[in-house]
Scaffold this motif. Structure first.
Motif, PDB file in Angstrom:
ATOM      1  N   ASP A   1     -17.622 -15.448   4.126  1.00 26.53           N
ATOM      2  CA  ASP A   1     -18.497 -13.971   4.307  1.00 26.53           C
ATOM      3  C   ASP A   1     -19.123 -14.193   5.466  1.00 26.53           C
ATOM      4  OD1 ASP A   1     -20.178 -12.107   4.266  1.00 26.53           O
ATOM      5  OD2 ASP A   1     -20.308 -12.105   2.106  1.00 26.53           O
ATOM      6  N   SER A   2     -18.839 -13.528   6.708  1.00 29.28           N
ATOM      7  CA  SER A   2     -19.433 -13.702   8.060  1.00 29.28           C
ATOM      8  C   SER A   2     -21.125 -13.337   7.981  1.00 29.28           C
ATOM      9  CB  SER A   2     -18.794 -13.007   9.087  1.00 29.28           C
ATOM     10  OG  SER A   2     -18.581 -11.678   8.960  1.00 29.28           O
ATOM     11  N   LYS A   3     -21.331 -12.360   6.966  1.00 28.25           N
ATOM     12  CA  LYS A   3     -22.729 -11.831   7.024  1.00 28.25           C
ATOM     13  C   LYS A   3     -23.751 -12.913   6.354  1.00 28.25           C
ATOM     14  CE  LYS A   3     -24.653  -7.486   5.604  1.00 28.25           C
ATOM     15  NZ  LYS A   3     -24.493  -6.149   4.909  1.00 28.25           N
ATOM     16  N   VAL A   4     -23.329 -13.880   5.578  1.00 31.91           N
ATOM     17  CA  VAL A   4     -24.166 -14.861   4.938  1.00 31.91           C
ATOM     18  C   VAL A   4     -23.918 -16.440   5.273  1.00 31.91           C
ATOM     19  CG1 VAL A   4     -24.675 -15.699   2.551  1.00 31.91           C
ATOM     20  CG2 VAL A   4     -23.904 -13.275   2.858  1.00 31.91           C
ATOM     21  N   TYR A   5     -25.088 -16.642   5.729  1.00 28.27           N
ATOM     22  CA  TYR A   5     -25.275 -18.291   6.184  1.00 28.27           C
ATOM     23  C   TYR A   5     -25.998 -19.127   5.068  1.00 28.27           C
ATOM     24  CZ  TYR A   5     -26.370 -22.165   9.034  1.00 28.27           C
ATOM     25  OH  TYR A   5     -26.440 -23.525   9.570  1.00 28.27           O
ATOM     26  N   THR A   6     -25.304 -20.193   4.639  1.00 29.53           N
ATOM     27  CA  THR A   6     -25.934 -20.866   3.671  1.00 29.53           C
ATOM     28  C   THR A   6     -26.650 -22.105   3.948  1.00 29.53           C
ATOM     29  OG1 THR A   6     -23.997 -21.948   2.937  1.00 29.53           O
ATOM     30  CG2 THR A   6     -24.743 -19.725   1.801  1.00 29.53           C
ATOM     31  N   ILE A   7     -27.702 -22.699   3.553  1.00 29.13           N
ATOM     32  CA  ILE A   7     -28.323 -23.687   4.091  1.00 29.13           C
ATOM     33  C   ILE A   7     -28.717 -24.759   2.822  1.00 29.13           C
ATOM     34  CG2 ILE A   7     -30.293 -24.950   5.278  1.00 29.13           C
ATOM     35  CD1 ILE A   7     -30.256 -22.313   7.040  1.00 29.13           C
ATOM     36  N   HIS A   8     -28.335 -25.944   2.991  1.00 31.62           N
ATOM     37  CA  HIS A   8     -28.831 -27.001   1.812  1.00 31.62           C
ATOM     38  C   HIS A   8     -30.158 -27.394   2.082  1.00 31.62           C
ATOM     39  CE1 HIS A   8     -27.282 -30.676  -1.074  1.00 31.62           C
ATOM     40  NE2 HIS A   8     -28.292 -29.565  -1.469  1.00 31.62           N
ATOM     41  N   ASN A   9     -31.151 -26.682   1.917  1.00 30.17           N
ATOM     42  CA  ASN A   9     -32.318 -27.170   2.216  1.00 30.17           C
ATOM     43  C   ASN A   9     -33.468 -26.153   1.737  1.00 30.17           C
ATOM     44  OD1 ASN A   9     -34.484 -28.884   3.211  1.00 30.17           O
ATOM     45  ND2 ASN A   9     -33.592 -28.974   5.206  1.00 30.17           N
ATOM     46  N   THR A  10     -34.696 -26.549   2.033  1.00 35.43           N
ATOM     47  CA  THR A  10     -35.852 -25.770   1.609  1.00 35.43           C
ATOM     48  C   THR A  10     -36.315 -24.927   2.665  1.00 35.43           C
ATOM     49  OG1 THR A  10     -37.276 -27.338   1.730  1.00 35.43           O
ATOM     50  CG2 THR A  10     -36.621 -27.224  -0.200  1.00 35.43           C
ATOM     51  N   LEU A  11     -36.805 -24.022   2.726  1.00 34.55           N
ATOM     52  CA  LEU A  11     -37.627 -23.204   4.022  1.00 34.55           C
ATOM     53  C   LEU A  11     -38.405 -24.203   4.716  1.00 34.55           C
ATOM     54  CD1 LEU A  11     -37.925 -20.794   5.915  1.00 34.55           C
ATOM     55  CD2 LEU A  11     -39.889 -20.029   4.367  1.00 34.55           C
ATOM     56  N   ASN A  12     -39.311 -25.063   3.706  1.00 34.52           N
ATOM     57  CA  ASN A  12     -40.233 -26.116   4.537  1.00 34.52           C
ATOM     58  C   ASN A  12     -39.502 -27.167   5.285  1.00 34.52           C
ATOM     59  OD1 ASN A  12     -42.568 -27.825   4.404  1.00 34.52           O
ATOM     60  ND2 ASN A  12     -41.521 -29.119   3.126  1.00 34.52           N
ATOM     61  N   GLY A  13     -38.121 -27.276   4.843  1.00 32.19           N
ATOM     62  CA  GLY A  13     -37.364 -28.402   5.677  1.00 32.19           C
ATOM     63  C   GLY A  13     -36.840 -27.488   7.114  1.00 32.19           C
ATOM     64  N   GLN A  14     -36.874 -26.475   7.283  1.00 37.68           N
ATOM     65  CA  GLN A  14     -36.217 -25.864   8.335  1.00 37.68           C
ATOM     66  C   GLN A  14     -36.877 -24.610   8.991  1.00 37.68           C
ATOM     67  OE1 GLN A  14     -32.188 -27.164   7.543  1.00 37.68           O
ATOM     68  NE2 GLN A  14     -32.566 -25.750   8.999  1.00 37.68           N
ATOM     69  N   HIS A  15     -38.403 -24.593   8.649  1.00 35.23           N
ATOM     70  CA  HIS A  15     -39.132 -23.159   8.866  1.00 35.23           C
ATOM     71  C   HIS A  15     -39.569 -23.187  10.339  1.00 35.23           C
ATOM     72  CE1 HIS A  15     -42.498 -26.091   8.892  1.00 35.23           C
ATOM     73  NE2 HIS A  15     -43.087 -25.295   9.852  1.00 35.23           N
ATOM     74  N   GLN A  16     -39.338 -24.164  11.230  1.00 39.88           N
ATOM     75  CA  GLN A  16     -39.678 -24.319  12.636  1.00 39.88           C
ATOM     76  C   GLN A  16     -38.481 -23.276  13.358  1.00 39.88           C
ATOM     77  OE1 GLN A  16     -40.511 -28.268  13.866  1.00 39.88           O
ATOM     78  NE2 GLN A  16     -42.535 -28.062  13.298  1.00 39.88           N
ATOM     79  N   GLN A  17     -37.284 -23.682  13.083  1.00 44.36           N
ATOM     80  CA  GLN A  17     -36.236 -22.951  13.635  1.00 44.36           C
ATOM     81  C   GLN A  17     -36.096 -21.441  13.298  1.00 44.36           C
ATOM     82  OE1 GLN A  17     -32.830 -25.146  11.400  1.00 44.36           O
ATOM     83  NE2 GLN A  17     -31.861 -23.113  12.139  1.00 44.36           N
ATOM     84  N   PHE A  18     -37.062 -21.078  12.418  1.00 49.26           N
ATOM     85  CA  PHE A  18     -36.981 -19.592  12.210  1.00 49.26           C
ATOM     86  C   PHE A  18     -38.243 -18.842  12.681  1.00 49.26           C
ATOM     87  CE2 PHE A  18     -33.645 -21.361   9.430  1.00 49.26           C
ATOM     88  CZ  PHE A  18     -32.548 -20.491   9.550  1.00 49.26           C
ATOM     89  N   THR A  19     -39.091 -19.712  13.453  1.00 49.06           N
ATOM     90  CA  THR A  19     -40.467 -19.253  13.624  1.00 49.06           C
ATOM     91  C   THR A  19     -40.222 -17.642  14.237  1.00 49.06           C
ATOM     92  OG1 THR A  19     -41.187 -21.070  14.216  1.00 49.06           O
ATOM     93  CG2 THR A  19     -42.576 -19.388  15.050  1.00 49.06           C
ATOM     94  N   CYS A  20     -41.036 -16.587  13.678  1.00 47.66           N
ATOM     95  CA  CYS A  20     -40.894 -15.308  13.949  1.00 47.66           C
ATOM     96  C   CYS A  20     -39.548 -14.627  14.261  1.00 47.66           C
ATOM     97  CB  CYS A  20     -41.733 -14.988  15.285  1.00 47.66           C
ATOM     98  SG  CYS A  20     -43.499 -15.344  15.025  1.00 47.66           S
ATOM     99  N   ALA A  21     -38.666 -15.152  13.097  1.00 47.03           N
ATOM    100  CA  ALA A  21     -37.316 -14.620  13.413  1.00 47.03           C
ATOM    101  C   ALA A  21     -36.728 -13.750  12.170  1.00 47.03           C
ATOM    102  CB  ALA A  21     -36.388 -15.645  13.401  1.00 47.03           C
ATOM    103  N   LEU A  22     -37.587 -13.568  11.204  1.00 44.88           N
ATOM    104  CA  LEU A  22     -37.075 -12.859   9.981  1.00 44.88           C
ATOM    105  C   LEU A  22     -37.588 -11.586   9.647  1.00 44.88           C
ATOM    106  CD1 LEU A  22     -36.903 -16.105   7.778  1.00 44.88           C
ATOM    107  CD2 LEU A  22     -34.804 -14.968   8.865  1.00 44.88           C
ATOM    108  N   ASP A  23     -37.075 -10.610   9.101  1.00 40.50           N
ATOM    109  CA  ASP A  23     -37.548  -9.490   9.086  1.00 40.50           C
ATOM    110  C   ASP A  23     -38.101  -9.298   7.503  1.00 40.50           C
ATOM    111  OD1 ASP A  23     -36.853  -7.589  11.203  1.00 40.50           O
ATOM    112  OD2 ASP A  23     -34.761  -8.481  10.787  1.00 40.50           O
ATOM    113  N   ALA A  24     -37.554 -10.192   6.574  1.00 36.64           N
ATOM    114  CA  ALA A  24     -37.939 -10.232   5.219  1.00 36.64           C
ATOM    115  C   ALA A  24     -37.716 -11.625   4.552  1.00 36.64           C
ATOM    116  CB  ALA A  24     -37.218  -9.371   4.490  1.00 36.64           C
TER     117      ALA A  24
END
Length: 235
Positions: free
Chosen positions: A80-103
């Motif tokens: 599914d090209s619309k869905v990207y899965t990550i084996h982690n918590t947000l806490n473990g990846q939050h810096q790469q998503f800074t101000c990047a998400l709508d919800a």
């Protein structure tokens, strides 16, 4: 900090709830006006909620730290090209998503996180200005049971405390309400008094016969208390 049971067992409660289609649709229908653009679901389990979210999001990033649940999530959306899965918590990846998400969506997840204030702060960081956090948690501390402990819950919330915590972080509350008034009595009886655990048979019965009636009732009258809290907050 996330408890060890979160990584080992988190998702089993959602796995038992996997057939609760009416319940899931009810939650997502409440969130739907705010599901747009790039959406992240944290604690996606095997992807039952993710499958509903992808219908409204332009892009969905699904986080799942549990070692037993992530492979199910990965395989479900592998093509599914619309869905990207990550084996982690947000806490473990939050810096790469800074101000990047709508919800950002947490359905039965925040209660698994020991430092929920820090988690909410990181949600605030990853949201775009005007973005929304859509949160669904167990409510009412006197309903805390052995089942809560077994699946790694640190707490059950009161609405006023959850609103106060989100405002402390800098969020603007958009909607906050108790959810599933009818669930209080059976939860207290089966899980607090009798110390049962979740099973698919009970879930299916409740979802098929009780949820449709409860949903109609709560559409007209906001319950003064409920088994869960639904919170929508804005950055």
């Amino acid at each position: 900090m996330i408890s060890k049971p979160y990584r080992q067992y988190f998702g089993r409660d959602l796995e038992a709830m996997g057939s609760a289609e009416n319940y899931h649709h009810w939650i997502i229908d409440e969130f739907k006006p705010y599901i747009r653009g790039h959406v992240a679901e944290v604690g996606a389990g095997s992807g039952n909620i993710s499958a509903l979210l992808r219908e409204y999001a332009e892009r969905l990033t699904a986080f799942e730290p549990s070692d037993n649940m992530y492979p199910l999530l990965f395989r479900r959306f592998l093509h599914d090209s619309k869905v990207y899965t990550i084996h982690n918590t947000l806490n473990g990846q939050h810096q790469q998503f800074t101000c990047a998400l709508d919800a950002v969506i947490y359905v039965n997840v925040l209660e698994h996180i020991e430092n929920d204030e820090k988690e909410l702060s990181q949600i605030h960081e990853v949201l775009k200005p005007g973005g929304h956090a859509l949160i669904f948690v167990p409510a009412v501390p006197f309903l805390f049971s052995n089942f809560d402990r077994q699946v790694g819950h640190f707490r059950r919330y009161l609405k006023k405390d959850l609103i106060s915590l989100s405002e402390k972080i800098g969020f603007k509350p958009i909607k906050a309400r108790y959810f599933d008034l009818a669930g209080i009595i059976p939860w207290f009886f089966f899980f607090v008094l009798l110390k049962h655990t979740v099973n698919s048979k009970k879930v299916n019965y409740y979802d098929k016969y009780i949820i449709p009636i409860t949903r109609i009732f709560e559409k007209s009258i906001a319950p003064p208390i409920g088994k869960n809290i639904l919170l929508i907050i804005q950055k």
